[in-house]
Design an enzyme around this catalytic site. Structure first.
Site, PDB file in Angstrom:
ATOM      1  CG  ASP A 390     -42.081   4.732  12.916  1.00 55.57           C
ATOM      2  OD1 ASP A 390     -42.248   5.941  13.123  1.00 55.57           O
ATOM      3  OD2 ASP A 390     -42.003   3.886  13.835  1.00 55.57           O
ATOM      4  CG  HIS A 391     -42.780  11.108   9.481  1.00 51.67           C
ATOM      5  ND1 HIS A 391     -41.534  11.645   9.221  1.00 51.67           N
ATOM      6  CD2 HIS A 391     -43.630  11.732   8.621  1.00 51.67           C
ATOM      7  CE1 HIS A 391     -41.628  12.554   8.277  1.00 51.67           C
ATOM      8  NE2 HIS A 391     -42.893  12.630   7.881  1.00 51.67           N
ATOM      9  NE  ARG A 392     -42.193   5.999  16.223  1.00 53.91           N
ATOM     10  CZ  ARG A 392     -42.544   4.975  16.999  1.00 53.91           C
ATOM     11  NH1 ARG A 392     -42.715   5.175  18.305  1.00 53.91           N
ATOM     12  NH2 ARG A 392     -42.715   3.776  16.482  1.00 53.91           N
TER      13      ARG A 392
END
Length: 416
Positions: A390-392
């Site tokens: 998850d790039h968040r």
């Protein structure tokens, strides 16, 4: 009072049906005790207690379908009064004790009489199996007469109702013994119970994956890992162990993944309005169902278990997962997922993150491939490892460090 609520067994779960209570009021329970069976799209799950106390009240009745976070039961903590409503009149005995008896006596005989017949049809006494079969076949339990204890409706009563519906009326009256044959015919025209369960699992997975693709910005990384040291160690170790206790390559991959998460903890987290780091490393291991679909039970504290312990967990977990007989903690506490499709002839697998997790690790098959090292060319067993994250919560630098750590750990299998 401690509230025992309908647990969430995944981001895709919205509600569940309480099939059977394993406890009754007055029973003492502790953390880890199975206190109820709940039916979800993933099958009938054994729900564990996460507190310690005494069962005070069962709020939800068997057969009721309720949303996640609904209070199912109330537990008394240690030292709590059995009847918390009694202290109130004792504090003001002069004012409350006198008016209360006449007020309670007047409505008491009248209130139960109209309510009793109203509650009866809404809560028909029936076995969990009869209840489930009736729901599958669209049978209204209120229209049946039970032949079980205290008039409870049994599975045979529901089968008889199905037979009466499917068979011509004269035949049903002439040959009561033919009800089983009619029931078999009725069932043969509907999906088998296991296929229904698998279909529910597929729908649940589809909902979770759709949510994941819609809401999670994935990034993907891959690396090839030399496994010659790991496979040599595994062969030597298994040669000294009984056949039933031999280890599979999967346990090396699980343990290395768990230890790599210790060193790169940002990937061992959930995303709930922001990253929520997890202390325990519970690896969700993807298990494919023979009838289609997958389930992902958790291997708790995978980083602290030895390789033989992990093998024992897999030997217990996989058959129960395929039979859809898992515990609630095994479906709700994974902090990362591991998927391996090497036995299906796949070289590389790119997973989809299962929310609220922030990463999934994938392994392809172990294959003999050319490998260059120190200017020398050799043929070695190699596996392709992938990471979807998850790039968040993290970025490519974090993911790369994790894969590098994973590869290094697998070079020293004796230290796993």
């Amino acid at each position: 009072m401690i509230e025992f609520k309908m647990p969430s067994l995944g981001a895709d779960m919205e509600d569940g049906t309480l099939r059977e209570w394993r406890v009754k009021p007055g029973d003492a329970v502790k953390r880890g005790d199975i206190i109820a069976d709940v039916e979800t799209q993933k099958g009938i799950i054994e729900v564990e207690c996460f507190d310690e106390g005494v069962v005070h009240e069962l709020v939800v009745k068997e057969g009721e379908k309720v949303p996640v976070d609904t209070v199912l039961a109330l537990l008394r903590g240690e030292g709590e009064e059995v009847t918390p409503t009694q202290p109130a009149p004792k504090r003001t005995p002069g004012k409350e004790a006198t008016p209360k008896p006449p007020v309670e006596q007047a409505p008491a005989p009248q209130a139960p009489t109209p309510q009793a017949p109203v509650a009866a049809p809404q809560r028909v006494r029936a076995s969990p199996l009869a209840n489930r079969l009736a729901q599958e076949q669209g049978i209204d339990l209120a229209t049946l007469s039970g032949t079980g204890p205290e008039g409870a409706i049994t599975k045979e009563d529901v089968e008889h109702a199905i037979a009466a519906r499917m068979a011509p009326p004269p035949a049903a009256k002439e040959k009561p013994a033919g009800k089983h044959h009619a029931f078999v015919e009725a069932i043969s025209r509907t999906p088998a119970a296991k296929e229904d369960a698998a279909s529910g699992v597929r729908k649940a997975v589809a909902a979770a994956m759709a949510k994941s693709n819609r809401e999670i910005p994935h990034y993907y990384l891959e690396t090839r890992i030399d496994l010659h040291a790991a496979m040599d160690w595994l062969r030597a170790t298994n040669a000294q162990r009984p056949v039933q206790e031999q280890l599979l390559p999967a346990v090396l991959l699980i343990k290395a993944t768990a230890l790599a998460l210790r060193k790169v903890p940002a990937l061992n987290a959930w995303w709930v309005d922001g990253p929520v780091p997890k202390e325990r490393i519970n690896v969700g291991f993807v298990v494919s169902l023979r009838t289609g679909g997958i389930v992902v039970p958790a291997i708790h504290d995978a980083d602290t278990k030895s390789l033989p312990e992990l093998m024992a967990v897999l030997n217990d977990l996989i058959p129960r997962a395929r039979a859809l007989k898992l515990r609630s903690s095994e479906l709700s506490e994974s902090t990362v997922t591991l998927t391996s499709l090497g036995d299906r002839g796949v070289n590389t697998v790119y997973g989809v993150i299962y929310p609220p997790q922030v990463a999934i690790v994938g392994f392809g098959g172990i294959r003999e491939e050319p490998w260059a090292e120190a200017g020398m060319l050799d043929v070695r067993p190699v596996v392709t490892a992938t990471l979807a994250a998850d790039h968040r919560a993290t970025d490519g630098a974090t993911g790369s460090r994790f894969l590098q750590t994973l590869g290094e750990l697998l070079q020293h299998p004796d230290q796993l």
